[in-house]
Design an enzyme around this catalytic site. Structure first.
Site, PDB file in Angstrom:
ATOM      1  N   ASP A 199       0.856  -1.187   0.000  1.00  0.00           N
ATOM      2  CA  ASP A 199       0.000   0.000   0.000  1.00  0.00           C
ATOM      3  C   ASP A 199       0.892   1.237   0.000  1.00  0.00           C
ATOM      4  O   ASP A 199       1.426   1.625   1.043  1.00  0.00           O
ATOM      5  CB  ASP A 199      -0.903   0.008   1.242  1.00  0.00           C
ATOM      6  CG  ASP A 199      -1.978  -1.069   1.199  1.00  0.00           C
ATOM      7  OD1 ASP A 199      -1.718  -2.151   0.632  1.00  0.00           O
ATOM      8  OD2 ASP A 199      -3.077  -0.851   1.750  1.00  0.00           O
ATOM      9  N   LYS A 254      -6.966   3.402  -3.330  1.00  0.00           N
ATOM     10  CA  LYS A 254      -7.407   3.393  -1.934  1.00  0.00           C
ATOM     11  C   LYS A 254      -7.648   4.824  -1.479  1.00  0.00           C
ATOM     12  O   LYS A 254      -6.889   5.730  -1.830  1.00  0.00           O
ATOM     13  CB  LYS A 254      -6.326   2.705  -1.085  1.00  0.00           C
ATOM     14  CG  LYS A 254      -6.554   2.678   0.413  1.00  0.00           C
ATOM     15  CD  LYS A 254      -5.407   1.929   1.090  1.00  0.00           C
ATOM     16  CE  LYS A 254      -5.439   2.039   2.600  1.00  0.00           C
ATOM     17  NZ  LYS A 254      -4.300   1.363   3.247  1.00  0.00           N
ATOM     18  N   LYS A 265     -10.476   0.314  -2.531  1.00  0.00           N
ATOM     19  CA  LYS A 265     -10.346   0.077  -1.095  1.00  0.00           C
ATOM     20  C   LYS A 265     -10.640   1.357  -0.318  1.00  0.00           C
ATOM     21  O   LYS A 265      -9.823   2.274  -0.289  1.00  0.00           O
ATOM     22  CB  LYS A 265      -8.939  -0.426  -0.753  1.00  0.00           C
ATOM     23  CG  LYS A 265      -8.726  -0.652   0.752  1.00  0.00           C
ATOM     24  CD  LYS A 265      -7.319  -1.164   1.035  1.00  0.00           C
ATOM     25  CE  LYS A 265      -7.046  -1.249   2.527  1.00  0.00           C
ATOM     26  NZ  LYS A 265      -5.673  -1.732   2.831  1.00  0.00           N
TER      27      LYS A 265
END
Length: 308
Positions: free
Chosen positions: A145, A208, A244
């Protein structure tokens, strides 16, 4: 494709109105609610990103990742043999080895995700970001991430943003890359849409919303904008990119609403751990409480769900 980016316009009032309607959606009940909640469990990135993380609490988190819902509750729902686990375990790079070893000892194949690239601020040099990514992959992380440099968005340096994300994608190698946009710090919904597009053009497997450390994290207006960017990108290229939301998602009802929104905006095919994740640290506790109530008809006491 700077021409594509330059034409972006977001109707903010319309997005906000739609988001307000989303908040009023009625949730599902009974067995349907239990089914949606178990689906949400399989899409959770179970996360610990604290300064006081230790090998022991990471080991505990990994045990919970493999056994997210009490076995007797799953048996009551006839779901005990379906292999229900969370989508991934997310930790800092320094704790990746602990998580990998704990999951290996538990005999499960849950991937370990690591935050990297100057998380959460992104205020480090590109060389440092790339080195951190490579180390996390070397330690055994199968998902990375990364966090973007917000200044590149705020100053309109789209080519620079593309190049940064592209090099991060290259450093990830075989690992999946989730690009954190930190939407609460991008200034406008148009910037959120543009940053989403740039991230996907540069090879992100997921986009995300947030690090979870900003003042404003996952919100429905931002979710709508990012999902419509994903849909447009899919229509134009045929490539499916995951989504996400992360930060501030704490209740079972919120989790179901996010699932319903993904189903409405992107379709049922996105409701899998391969294309949808929920970034959360405390959400699982509330989901297990709701399932406990559904099965037993009574509210769980603290000792009933000790591992939560």
């Amino acid at each position: 494709e700077l021409g594509w980016i330059s034409k972006v316009h977001v109707n903010r009032p319309a997005v906000v109105r739609h988001a307000e309607r989303i908040k009023k959606w009625r949730t599902v009940k009974g067995n349907w609610q239990a089914a949606w909640l178990l689906k949400a469990v399989t899409c959770i990135d179970l996360t610990t990103l604290s300064g006081d993380d230790t090998p022991s609490n990471v080991h505990r988190l990994c045990f919970k990742a493999k056994h997210p819902i009490r076995e007797d509750l799953l048996k009551a729902l006839d779901m005990h043999d379906k292999g229900i686990t969370v989508g991934a375990v997310c930790v800092y790079p320094a704790r990746v080895t602990d998580a990998v070893n704990a999951l290996k000892a538990a005999g499960c194949n849950i991937p370990v995700a690591s935050v990297a690239a100057g998380f959460p601020s992104g205020q480090t040099s590109l060389e440092t970001k790339l080195a951190e990514i490579k180390l996390a992959v070397e330690y055994g992380a199968r998902e990375i991430d990364i966090v973007i440099s917000r200044s590149l968005v705020l100053t309109g340096q789209w080519e620079g943003l593309y190049e940064e994300i592209r090099q991060c994608r290259e450093a990830c190698g075989e690992a999946h890359m989730k690009t954190i946009l930190a939407t609460g710090e991008l200034g406008s919904l148009a910037n959120v849409y543009k940053a989403s597009m740039i991230a996907m053009m540069a090879g992100s497997d997921f986009i995300k919303t947030s690090t979870g450390k900003e003042v404003e994290n996952a919100t429905f207006p931002v979710g709508v904008v990012m999902m419509r960017a994903i849909r447009e990108f899919y229509w134009q290229t045929g490539n499916k990119v995951g989504f996400k939301p992360a930060g501030g998602i704490r209740t079972a009802k919120e989790a179901i609403t996010w699932l319903m929104l993904v189903k409405e905006e992107l379709g049922v095919e996105w409701l899998t751990p391969e294309l949808f994740r929920l970034g959360a640290s405390s959400l699982l506790e509330d989901i297990e409480k709701q399932i406990f109530y559904h099965v037993t008809g009574s509210y769980a006491l603290q000792h009933d769900l000790a591992m939560a």
